[in-house]
Scaffold this motif. Sequence first.
Motif, mmCIF file in Angstrom:
data_model
loop_
_atom_site.group_PDB
_atom_site.id
_atom_site.type_symbol
_atom_site.label_atom_id
_atom_site.label_comp_id
_atom_site.label_asym_id
_atom_site.label_seq_id
_atom_site.Cartn_x
_atom_site.Cartn_y
_atom_site.Cartn_z
ATOM 1 N N SER A 152 0.843 -1.200 0.000
ATOM 2 C CA SER A 152 0.000 0.000 0.000
ATOM 3 C C SER A 152 0.872 1.241 0.000
ATOM 4 O O SER A 152 2.020 1.222 0.446
ATOM 5 C CB SER A 152 -0.912 -0.001 1.230
ATOM 6 O OG SER A 152 -1.608 1.225 1.332
ATOM 7 N N VAL A 153 0.303 2.348 -0.504
ATOM 8 C CA VAL A 153 1.020 3.627 -0.440
ATOM 9 C C VAL A 153 0.993 4.172 0.984
ATOM 10 O O VAL A 153 1.773 5.057 1.331
ATOM 11 C CB VAL A 153 0.405 4.663 -1.405
ATOM 12 C CG1 VAL A 153 0.609 4.246 -2.838
ATOM 13 C CG2 VAL A 153 -1.074 4.881 -1.100
ATOM 14 N N SER A 273 7.755 1.630 -2.133
ATOM 15 C CA SER A 273 7.516 0.350 -1.471
ATOM 16 C C SER A 273 6.511 -0.466 -2.277
ATOM 17 O O SER A 273 5.444 0.027 -2.656
ATOM 18 C CB SER A 273 6.973 0.568 -0.055
ATOM 19 O OG SER A 273 7.997 0.913 0.826
ATOM 20 N N GLY A 274 6.866 -1.715 -2.508
ATOM 21 C CA GLY A 274 5.993 -2.588 -3.287
ATOM 22 C C GLY A 274 6.361 -2.674 -4.748
ATOM 23 O O GLY A 274 5.911 -3.591 -5.451
ATOM 24 N N MET A 275 7.178 -1.735 -5.242
ATOM 25 C CA MET A 275 7.600 -1.784 -6.638
ATOM 26 C C MET A 275 8.639 -2.887 -6.844
ATOM 27 O O MET A 275 9.392 -3.218 -5.930
ATOM 28 C CB MET A 275 8.195 -0.430 -7.070
ATOM 29 C CG MET A 275 7.209 0.696 -7.136
ATOM 30 S SD MET A 275 7.994 2.204 -7.803
ATOM 31 C CE MET A 275 6.621 3.333 -7.786
ATOM 32 N N ILE A 282 10.402 -4.309 -3.358
ATOM 33 C CA ILE A 282 11.248 -3.713 -2.323
ATOM 34 C C ILE A 282 10.400 -3.082 -1.220
ATOM 35 O O ILE A 282 9.208 -2.798 -1.421
ATOM 36 C CB ILE A 282 12.197 -2.658 -2.921
ATOM 37 C CG1 ILE A 282 11.388 -1.544 -3.603
ATOM 38 C CG2 ILE A 282 13.178 -3.300 -3.880
ATOM 39 C CD1 ILE A 282 12.240 -0.379 -4.073
ATOM 40 N N ARG A 283 11.016 -2.868 -0.065
ATOM 41 C CA ARG A 283 10.378 -2.166 1.042
ATOM 42 C C ARG A 283 11.253 -0.968 1.393
ATOM 43 O O ARG A 283 12.468 -1.114 1.567
ATOM 44 C CB ARG A 283 10.208 -3.096 2.245
ATOM 45 C CG ARG A 283 9.192 -4.203 2.003
ATOM 46 C CD ARG A 283 8.863 -4.930 3.297
ATOM 47 N NE ARG A 283 9.951 -5.799 3.723
ATOM 48 C CZ ARG A 283 10.072 -7.068 3.371
ATOM 49 N NH1 ARG A 283 9.164 -7.609 2.565
ATOM 50 N NH2 ARG A 283 11.081 -7.801 3.801
ATOM 51 N N VAL A 284 10.639 0.194 1.509
ATOM 52 C CA VAL A 284 11.382 1.444 1.724
ATOM 53 C C VAL A 284 10.861 2.131 2.983
ATOM 54 O O VAL A 284 9.647 2.228 3.191
ATOM 55 C CB VAL A 284 11.245 2.384 0.512
ATOM 56 C CG1 VAL A 284 12.095 3.643 0.719
ATOM 57 C CG2 VAL A 284 11.632 1.679 -0.774
ATOM 58 N N SER A 285 11.782 2.613 3.807
ATOM 59 C CA SER A 285 11.431 3.365 5.001
ATOM 60 C C SER A 285 12.512 4.422 5.258
ATOM 61 O O SER A 285 13.624 4.312 4.735
ATOM 62 C CB SER A 285 11.307 2.432 6.217
ATOM 63 O OG SER A 285 12.510 1.753 6.433
ATOM 64 N N PRO A 286 12.196 5.448 6.044
ATOM 65 C CA PRO A 286 13.214 6.457 6.350
ATOM 66 C C PRO A 286 14.394 5.827 7.092
ATOM 67 O O PRO A 286 14.224 4.895 7.875
ATOM 68 C CB PRO A 286 12.472 7.456 7.244
ATOM 69 C CG PRO A 286 11.029 7.239 6.948
ATOM 70 C CD PRO A 286 10.884 5.784 6.625
#
Length: 301
Positions: A152-153, A273-275, A282-286
Amino acid sequence: MAAVAEVSGEVTAAKNLDSKPNSESEINVQKLVEMFTKLNPLAKEFFPSSYSHNQNNNYYQNNGQLSPNYFLAADKLPGNDNSPNNRRRRNNYNQGRRRLNGRSFKAQREDSIRRTVYVSDIDQHVTEERLAALFSSCGQVNDCRICGDPHSVLRFAFVEFADEHGARAALNLGGTMLGYYPVRVLPSKTAILPVNPTFLPRSEDEREMCARTIYCTNIDKKVSQTEVKNFFESACGGEVTRLRLLGDHVHSTRIAFVEFELAESAITALSCSGMLLGTQPIRVSPSKTPVRPRVARPTLH
């Protein structure tokens, strides 16, 4: 042998108390005495297990009776630090100490969980600073972690307070509009894992670097560092100034710290995230840590 002495003592006491001995009981006692006298004094149950067979032979006289040396040695057993009994006591103490440390860690973790809330439906443009500012009205915020959701966005976060009162008060903020979406607040089932303090920002410049850096996980092992750089520059429309791609043969995927030239590009990267990057979403976070430049090692001559 102590058992023989005890039985003999009981027989003597019985004779003294009963002036009219029972002939049948006397016969039974005599049989018991005869049976005990036939026992092998060299049987291992008659001497401590801390002594070898050769050592125990030294404690018997020619007539098979225990010598006084045996009792002198037996008196020294409790003070013998090398005896298996003492080693066993020390091991039990160490095991008890480990159990105590385990219980202490579990209690600290449970206390941390009670002071933490789980926040979901967070707008992708909301920063950790902004989220922490919202919950600071409930009490002192010790830590705030926003995590990327690959499906999810919207994202989710964990907010840890200094006490349980702050966590209970934070539950009342469920439904508060933050960005374009109302957040949901629930009690957390997990604690926030601490970050190695040596990696945390040490100056204002490094804190500014963290604002421009994202933490990316679940990266396909076949993807190169150049491909990761091109992916984020294309998706976020900003230049990647520093990138650290990490991983080894033990883990099935890799992780990366990506620093952009502009903080806006790092915020945009959170929506990635999710792409798919290679064959993995992938999962992206600060990022909590800055990407420090590698220190050049001195050349050995």
